[in-house]
Design a protein around this motif. Structure first.
Motif, PDB file in Angstrom:
ATOM      1  N   PRO A  77       0.955   8.356   4.035  1.00 13.73           N
ATOM      2  CA  PRO A  77      -0.113   8.422   3.036  1.00 13.73           C
ATOM      3  C   PRO A  77      -1.444   7.959   3.625  1.00 13.73           C
ATOM      4  N   PRO A  78      -2.570   8.530   3.157  1.00 11.15           N
ATOM      5  CA  PRO A  78      -3.884   8.102   3.661  1.00 11.15           C
ATOM      6  C   PRO A  78      -4.164   6.625   3.411  1.00 11.15           C
ATOM      7  N   SER A  79      -3.631   6.089   2.301  1.00  9.06           N
ATOM      8  CA  SER A  79      -3.810   4.675   2.021  1.00  9.06           C
ATOM      9  C   SER A  79      -2.668   4.176   1.146  1.00  9.06           C
ATOM     10  N   VAL A  80      -2.464   2.872   1.169  1.00  9.07           N
ATOM     11  CA  VAL A  80      -1.483   2.231   0.289  1.00  9.07           C
ATOM     12  C   VAL A  80      -2.155   1.012  -0.334  1.00  9.07           C
ATOM     13  N   THR A  81      -1.720   0.642  -1.525  1.00  9.84           N
ATOM     14  CA  THR A  81      -2.278  -0.521  -2.202  1.00  9.84           C
ATOM     15  C   THR A  81      -1.222  -1.609  -2.315  1.00  9.84           C
ATOM     16  N   LEU A  82      -1.572  -2.794  -1.851  1.00  9.48           N
ATOM     17  CA  LEU A  82      -0.673  -3.941  -1.886  1.00  9.48           C
ATOM     18  C   LEU A  82      -1.277  -5.028  -2.766  1.00  9.48           C
ATOM     19  N   GLU A  83      -0.422  -5.792  -3.405  1.00  9.53           N
ATOM     20  CA  GLU A  83      -0.894  -6.891  -4.253  1.00  9.53           C
ATOM     21  C   GLU A  83      -0.194  -8.182  -3.851  1.00  9.53           C
ATOM     22  N   LEU A 124     -12.394 -16.490  -5.828  1.00 10.45           N
ATOM     23  CA  LEU A 124     -10.941 -16.530  -5.767  1.00 10.45           C
ATOM     24  C   LEU A 124     -10.441 -17.932  -5.476  1.00 10.45           C
ATOM     25  N   LYS A 125      -9.262 -18.241  -6.046  1.00 13.17           N
ATOM     26  CA  LYS A 125      -8.620 -19.522  -5.804  1.00 13.17           C
ATOM     27  C   LYS A 125      -7.128 -19.295  -5.574  1.00 13.17           C
ATOM     28  N   ASP A 126      -6.457 -20.309  -5.042  1.00  6.46           N
ATOM     29  CA  ASP A 126      -5.008 -20.225  -4.862  1.00  6.46           C
ATOM     30  C   ASP A 126      -4.340 -19.863  -6.182  1.00  6.46           C
ATOM     31  N   GLY A 127      -3.382 -18.939  -6.116  1.00  6.18           N
ATOM     32  CA  GLY A 127      -2.668 -18.507  -7.314  1.00  6.18           C
ATOM     33  C   GLY A 127      -3.214 -17.231  -7.923  1.00  6.18           C
ATOM     34  N   HIS A 128      -4.459 -16.862  -7.563  1.00  8.52           N
ATOM     35  CA  HIS A 128      -5.024 -15.608  -8.067  1.00  8.52           C
ATOM     36  C   HIS A 128      -4.342 -14.412  -7.397  1.00  8.52           C
ATOM     37  N   LYS A 129      -4.180 -13.337  -8.161  1.00 10.84           N
ATOM     38  CA  LYS A 129      -3.640 -12.100  -7.606  1.00 10.84           C
ATOM     39  C   LYS A 129      -4.783 -11.191  -7.152  1.00 10.84           C
ATOM     40  N   VAL A 130      -4.584 -10.535  -6.016  1.00 15.01           N
ATOM     41  CA  VAL A 130      -5.608  -9.644  -5.466  1.00 15.01           C
ATOM     42  C   VAL A 130      -4.941  -8.363  -4.973  1.00 15.01           C
ATOM     43  N   LYS A 131      -5.573  -7.233  -5.285  1.00 20.77           N
ATOM     44  CA  LYS A 131      -5.108  -5.946  -4.775  1.00 20.77           C
ATOM     45  C   LYS A 131      -5.917  -5.581  -3.526  1.00 20.77           C
ATOM     46  N   VAL A 132      -5.239  -5.035  -2.539  1.00 20.49           N
ATOM     47  CA  VAL A 132      -5.883  -4.617  -1.296  1.00 20.49           C
ATOM     48  C   VAL A 132      -5.484  -3.172  -1.001  1.00 20.49           C
ATOM     49  N   GLU A 133      -6.480  -2.294  -0.915  1.00 19.67           N
ATOM     50  CA  GLU A 133      -6.213  -0.907  -0.528  1.00 19.67           C
ATOM     51  C   GLU A 133      -6.323  -0.820   0.985  1.00 19.67           C
ATOM     52  N   VAL A 134      -5.220  -0.452   1.632  1.00 19.76           N
ATOM     53  CA  VAL A 134      -5.153  -0.428   3.090  1.00 19.76           C
ATOM     54  C   VAL A 134      -5.116   1.028   3.562  1.00 19.76           C
ATOM     55  N   PHE A 135      -6.013   1.371   4.482  1.00 19.76           N
ATOM     56  CA  PHE A 135      -6.088   2.732   5.013  1.00 19.76           C
ATOM     57  C   PHE A 135      -5.278   2.834   6.292  1.00 19.76           C
ATOM     58  N   THR A 136      -4.510   3.914   6.400  1.00 20.01           N
ATOM     59  CA  THR A 136      -3.529   4.019   7.473  1.00 20.01           C
ATOM     60  C   THR A 136      -4.095   4.471   8.797  1.00 20.01           C
ATOM     61  N   SER A 137      -5.345   4.905   8.830  1.00 22.83           N
ATOM     62  CA  SER A 137      -6.009   5.185  10.097  1.00 22.83           C
ATOM     63  C   SER A 137      -7.501   5.217   9.841  1.00 22.83           C
ATOM     64  N   PRO A 138      -8.319   4.973  10.871  1.00 26.95           N
ATOM     65  CA  PRO A 138      -9.772   4.960  10.681  1.00 26.95           C
ATOM     66  C   PRO A 138     -10.306   6.238  10.078  1.00 26.95           C
ATOM     67  N   SER A 139      -9.729   7.398  10.437  1.00 27.09           N
ATOM     68  CA  SER A 139     -10.240   8.680   9.948  1.00 27.09           C
ATOM     69  C   SER A 139      -9.981   8.873   8.471  1.00 27.09           C
ATOM     70  N   ASN A 140      -9.024   8.101   7.912  1.00 25.01           N
ATOM     71  CA  ASN A 140      -8.697   8.244   6.498  1.00 25.01           C
ATOM     72  C   ASN A 140      -9.464   7.278   5.608  1.00 25.01           C
ATOM     73  N   SER A 141     -10.154   6.298   6.210  1.00 23.95           N
ATOM     74  CA  SER A 141     -10.825   5.301   5.396  1.00 23.95           C
ATOM     75  C   SER A 141     -11.980   5.896   4.632  1.00 23.95           C
ATOM     76  N   VAL A 142     -11.951   5.658   3.321  1.00 26.04           N
ATOM     77  CA  VAL A 142     -12.948   6.246   2.433  1.00 26.04           C
ATOM     78  C   VAL A 142     -14.280   5.556   2.612  1.00 26.04           C
ATOM     79  N   ASP A 143     -15.369   6.364   2.620  1.00 22.35           N
ATOM     80  CA  ASP A 143     -16.701   5.789   2.714  1.00 22.35           C
ATOM     81  C   ASP A 143     -17.097   5.209   1.362  1.00 22.35           C
TER      82      ASP A 143
END
Length: 238
Positions: free
Chosen positions: A94-100, A215-234
């Motif tokens: 996939p071009p990107s995945v989202t992790l929390e 942000l503080k300890d215990g807060h939830k954060v989502k991170v969208e990770v791009f699987t290669s430089p060419s797929n990273s959205v501008d």
């Protein structure tokens, strides 16, 4: 303009191209266009006006309907859509995945490594930003997130090469461009030598993320990770 409006315009020129307006002039009435898209005639007319103002189409209004041709800017948007869809459909990953994950205070290991000039210079050159001296640490809690994080190992990455100092050696670091909290551009880093297992994400950015995102300890954060430089959205507006 919102992202929703932008997509409405892209969808509109896609439909106009299906009606023959791609690289040639097509006669299309707002009544027919509205019926085709399942929208009101007033809305169809507004979309055409907006597309013309953006320079995506050229239009000449006649008693029988508008003579419409998608202009170069509109063609560029269609080609961009085609390119993005091609990546999604044809790429093995996939071009990107989202992790929390949940924020926790780390061991200070990230700050130690980021402080090394040979790492900092490579990160700046290869990722396009000078990293803040420290990492944001997230603990993944769900099986889905941990499994997805493990899958990242098989995806292309930007590699920051290891090096040797007078007293020790430093290993390879794999980097994946990322968007943190849908607001800040940074990167997920995976060190070949780390005290953390796959349930932990180490995130770098050009700014102090805790302060910038409140942000503080215990807060939830989502991170969208791009699987290669060419797929990273501008997302330069972030």
């Amino acid at each position: 303009m919102t992202e929703k409006q932008e997509w409405q315009h892209v969808y509109m020129i896609l439909k106009l191209s299906e009606m023959g307006a791609y690289r040639r002039i097509a006669k299309i009435s707002t009544e027919f266009l509205a019926e085709k898209l399942g929208i009101s005639q007033q809305t169809a007319s507004r979309y055409l006006i907006e597309l013309e103002r953006k320079g995506w189409i050229k239009r000449n209004i006649t008693p029988d309907g508008s003579l419409i041709k998608i202009d170069e800017l509109g063609i560029r948007e269609l080609l961009k859509l085609y390119s993005n869809l091609k990546v999604v459909i044809e790429t093995a990953y996939p071009p990107s995945v989202t992790l929390e994950g949940v924020i926790f205070t780390g061991l200070g290991e990230g700050a130690y490594y980021i402080s090394k000039e040979k790492y900092r210079k490579q990160i700046t050159d290869k990722l396009g930003f000078e990293p803040y001296q420290g990492t944001l640490n997230l603990k993944l809690s769900s099986d889905y997130d941990i499994k997805t994080r493990m899958e990242l190992e098989a995806y292309p990455a930007i590699e920051v090469e290891g090096f040797k100092s007078t007293d020790r050696s430093f290993g390879l670091v794999k980097c994946y461009p990322a968007i943190i909290g849908n607001k800040v551009k940074g990167a997920l880093i995976i060190a070949t030598r780390s005290h953390y297992d796959v349930s932990v994400l180490e995130i770098i950015a050009p700014i102090y993320l805790r302060k910038h995102l409140n942000l503080k300890d215990g807060h939830k954060v989502k991170v969208e990770v791009f699987t290669s430089p060419s797929n990273s959205v501008d997302k330069s507006n972030l």
